[in-house]
Design an enzyme around this catalytic site. Structure first.
Site: not given
Lengths: 78, 325
Positions: A10, A13
């Site tokens: 995501c 991250c």
């Protein structure tokens, strides 16, 4: 030492990976940065919210994007 | 609460930019500035409050709470409420799902969390609050929570454990060790504040562009779509409008922030509010990216049933609101 970033890919991250990479580059320390995207491996760390920062196999930050200074402090502490 | 903002945007558009008061462009721009700033403030505040809640009540605690008590069916409701107040990121849904079932929480209760978490999120709440006011926002939030509660309950009753993927079954079979307690350290509130506000700012920054685009489109439509335009086509209570809205909304996942301002214009121009709420819920609740992620833990069959149950509930609440509101 090894820093692992656990996350399924995501935006949060990715930000975390960037921040860790920058911090490592700035300190010029001998650190291996590794990204773990495999959910099966992630679950071995017993975490339920990502992103997670793991320093030498111990979970340090989970569920949020860390700051540069946090990462720097983590590196210097160990 | 936002009176000062009306003065500010009027001042900015009429005095600073020199557009004449009452002109079409001037009015539209003034509205645009007002709406954008108002929604950004609301979004920041809501994200900030959710950030505080999350520091004091992280998902680990929730898992242990749900796991350690007998709650006589209330666990579905609690799980849904917690889903509403925790910030949601679709990529966290898989780790969360596994973390829950691994912790011994029944599948149905886990589904309650999984349904409500994306439905009632900070972005939807801030936009609803800014565009429709607190009553509609409250209705939206309560519906989202009830939908998760009953959806999870029904999915739990269907007993779908066999349709999980094999490695999840393996994990469930293993004994569960209590999670490490990194977050159990005493929390220094003052120290956490900058982190929480930074996180809230990240959320605002991430959707800033979509909000501007959405409000821009909304403002443009205000001027050019005739009043009651949709009432002619969609407002007459045709039965298919609610399911159609739900289906159209599925691929719009990424732009949830841009969609609410457009929905607001549609409502003003005659689309019934229930249809609009169903549309919004479908946008955030039935997302294809989430389905792709869930494929790692659920078989295709299970995902289909999960989405089907949620869809049926969304459509039903759309009809209900069209009748009641």
């Amino acid at each position: 030492m090894t820093i692992k970033i656990l996350g399924t890919g995501c935006p949060k991250c990715k930000q975390t990976v960037d921040i860790v990479n920058k911090a490592v580059a700035k300190l010029g320390a001998d650190i291996k940065v590794e990204k773990v995207e495999d959910i099966i491996k992630i679950m071995e760390y017993n975490v339920i919210s990502t992103p997670v920062v793991v320093v030498d196999e111990s979970v340090k930050i989970k569920g949020r994007v860390p700051t540069m200074s946090e990462i720097t402090a983590l590196i210097q502490a160990s | 609460m936002f009176d000062w903002l009306i003065y500010f945007s009027d001042w900015l558009i009429y005095d600073v930019s020199g557009l004449s008061e009452g002109s079409r462009l001037g009015t539209a721009l003034s509205f645009f500035v007002y709406d954008v700033i108002k929604i950004l403030i609301l979004l920041f505040l809501i994200s900030f409050i959710m950030g505080i809640v999350n520091v004091y009540f992280p998902v680990e605690k929730l898992r242990n709470y749900l796991n350690s008590r007998k709650l006589y069916g209330l666990e579905y409701l609690f799980s849904a409420i917690f889903g509403a107040i925790t910030p949601f990121c679709s990529c966290s849904s898989v780790p969360l799902f596994i973390g829950f079932v691994q912790g011994g929480i029944p599948l149905g209760v886990t589904f309650s969390f999984l349904i409500t978490s994306p439905l009632v999120n900070e972005i939807a709440l801030a936009l609803f609050l800014g565009m429709f006011g607190w009553k509609v926002t409250l209705i939206y939030a309560i519906t989202g929570i009830l939908l998760g509660t009953f959806g999870g309950f029904i999915l739990g009753k269907l007993d779908l454990k066999d349709w999980l993927t094999d490695w999840v079954k393996d994990i469930m079979a293993k004994t569960y060790e209590k999670g490490d307690t990194v977050t159990a350290d005493s929390i220094n509130f003052i120290k956490e504040l900058p982190l929480i506000s930074r996180e809230a700012w990240h959320i605002v920054k991430g959707v800033l562009l979509y909000i501007i685009i959405g409000i821009g489109i909304g403002a443009a439509m205000h001027g050019y779509v005739p009043e009651n335009f949709f009432e002619q086509y969609l407002g007459g209570g045709q039965w298919w409008t609610v399911p159609a809205a739900v289906i159209i909304a599925v691929p719009m996942y990424a732009n949830a922030a841009a969609i609410v301002p457009v929905i607001q214009v549609l409502v003003v121009k005659g689309v019934p509010l229930g249809t609009a709420i169903a549309f919004m819920m479908s946008t955030v609740g039935l997302s294809l990216p989430e389905a792709t992620l869930l494929k790692k833990v659920m078989t295709f069959k299970l995902i289909s049933v999960f989405f089907l149950v949620v869809t049926v509930f969304i459509v039903a609440s759309g009809y209900l609101f069209n009748l009641v509101l």
